[in-house]
Design a protein around this motif. Sequence first.
Motif, PDB file in Angstrom:
ATOM      1  N   ASN A   3       0.936  -1.254   0.071  1.00  0.00           N
ATOM      2  CA  ASN A   3      -0.008  -0.159  -0.116  1.00  0.00           C
ATOM      3  C   ASN A   3       0.880   1.410  -0.016  1.00  0.00           C
ATOM      4  O   ASN A   3       0.294   2.176   0.491  1.00  0.00           O
ATOM      5  N   GLN A  27      -2.893   9.338  -2.686  1.00  0.00           N
ATOM      6  CA  GLN A  27      -3.494   9.771  -1.474  1.00  0.00           C
ATOM      7  C   GLN A  27      -5.048   9.393  -1.654  1.00  0.00           C
ATOM      8  O   GLN A  27      -5.695   8.639  -0.894  1.00  0.00           O
ATOM      9  N   GLU A  28      -5.516   9.896  -2.660  1.00  0.00           N
ATOM     10  CA  GLU A  28      -6.915   9.620  -2.992  1.00  0.00           C
ATOM     11  C   GLU A  28      -7.368   8.231  -3.137  1.00  0.00           C
ATOM     12  O   GLU A  28      -8.452   7.912  -2.781  1.00  0.00           O
ATOM     13  N   LEU A  29      -6.368   7.339  -3.457  1.00  0.00           N
ATOM     14  CA  LEU A  29      -6.641   5.907  -3.783  1.00  0.00           C
ATOM     15  C   LEU A  29      -6.087   5.152  -2.681  1.00  0.00           C
ATOM     16  O   LEU A  29      -6.177   3.989  -2.694  1.00  0.00           O
ATOM     17  N   GLY A  30      -5.612   5.927  -1.744  1.00  0.00           N
ATOM     18  CA  GLY A  30      -5.687   5.065  -0.264  1.00  0.00           C
ATOM     19  C   GLY A  30      -4.177   4.585  -0.115  1.00  0.00           C
ATOM     20  O   GLY A  30      -3.896   3.743   0.469  1.00  0.00           O
ATOM     21  N   VAL A  31      -3.413   5.436  -0.873  1.00  0.00           N
ATOM     22  CA  VAL A  31      -1.817   4.591  -0.951  1.00  0.00           C
ATOM     23  C   VAL A  31      -0.695   5.796  -0.568  1.00  0.00           C
ATOM     24  O   VAL A  31      -0.946   6.932  -0.933  1.00  0.00           O
ATOM     25  N   TYR A  32      -0.036   5.160   0.480  1.00  0.00           N
ATOM     26  CA  TYR A  32       1.095   6.176   1.016  1.00  0.00           C
ATOM     27  C   TYR A  32       2.174   6.611   0.007  1.00  0.00           C
ATOM     28  O   TYR A  32       2.552   5.698  -0.729  1.00  0.00           O
ATOM     29  N   LYS A 227      -1.780  -1.602  -4.553  1.00  0.00           N
ATOM     30  CA  LYS A 227      -3.089  -2.460  -3.686  1.00  0.00           C
ATOM     31  C   LYS A 227      -3.055  -3.696  -4.197  1.00  0.00           C
ATOM     32  O   LYS A 227      -3.823  -4.131  -3.666  1.00  0.00           O
TER      33      LYS A 227
END
Length: 266
Positions: A3, A27-32, A227
């Motif tokens: 992630n 960020q918007e897709l939940g990835v650091y 992801k």
Amino acid sequence: MTNRAYVIAGSEATGGAGIQADLKAFQELGVYGMGTITCIVSFDPKNDWGHRFVPIAPDVIADQIEAATSCHDLDVVKLGMLGTPDTIDVVAEGLRRQPWRHVVLDPVLICKGQEPGAALDTDKALTAQILPLATVITPNHFEARTLAGMESIETVDDLVEAARRIHALGPRHVVVKGGVELPGPDAVDVYFDGEEATVLSAPKIGDARVSGAGCTFAAAITAELAKGGDVGRAVDVAKAMVREGIDQRVTTHAPFASVTTATPGS
Ligand SMILES: Nc1ncnc2c1ncn2[C@@H]1O[C@H](COP(=O)(O)OP(=O)(O)O)[C@@H](O)[C@H]1O
Ligand SMILES: Cc1ncc(COP(=O)(O)O)c(C=O)c1O
């Protein structure tokens, strides 16, 4: 799967394109996101939004790559504007030091609004050094013509031919973006996985070139791969996200707004 995703790209201060857009998409897709800056592009509002390009010294880029890869367990990287043959050398060397599950290459040669004659002198170095390392490449119309050595791309069949030619240069998956450059009501791209060509089509929103669309597209693919998604699904997510972002940008008339759905100020 971590992630986490890493981007090596140029800075574009308005936040619409470059590494700023990439990190917002992650960020918007939940990835650091982690990022290494290769060059700085500034637009001059007093001079018809002309472009100024300043490369970062290769040893500074090498240090940044060393820091990011030593600090984090990374297996997915996106490459945006690299900018000079020296930068390409140093990035290729940095990437070869460890295995990557995915290297997503947006082979940026010029910014939107620049004349093709202003193309950074990087296509040959990209082809020799980076294309063989790339698992996914996302050339736009101009980049596809340049890399595939085609005089024109006017039809979907031409997009497929360009994708096949670029695939032969090394990348395992190729998405050639027709965007607004092909005639007709739809923004058509072609995804080629080495065996099958899939046409991706969505209604065009206007016909202006939107700054940051390609950066966000490749960044979204990268985030989905980080992801654990497969490339085909990642490309579908990216296409939908960019279209939604362009829709918001066009309706808010924000100049150089990011095509991520986070609009300026929100
Ligand atoms: N006006 C538009 N309406 C809908 N989709 C678009 C539009 N412009 C570009 N796209 C899509 O956005 C993505 C990025 O394409 P493009 O803008 O051509 O890339 P680049 O920024 O590298 O030139 C592609 O999926 C393309 O089809
Ligand atoms: C640093 C940087 N990278 C990449 C790009 C390409 O952006 P686009 O997504 O519009 O192709 C630009 C264009 O301005 C830029 O300034």
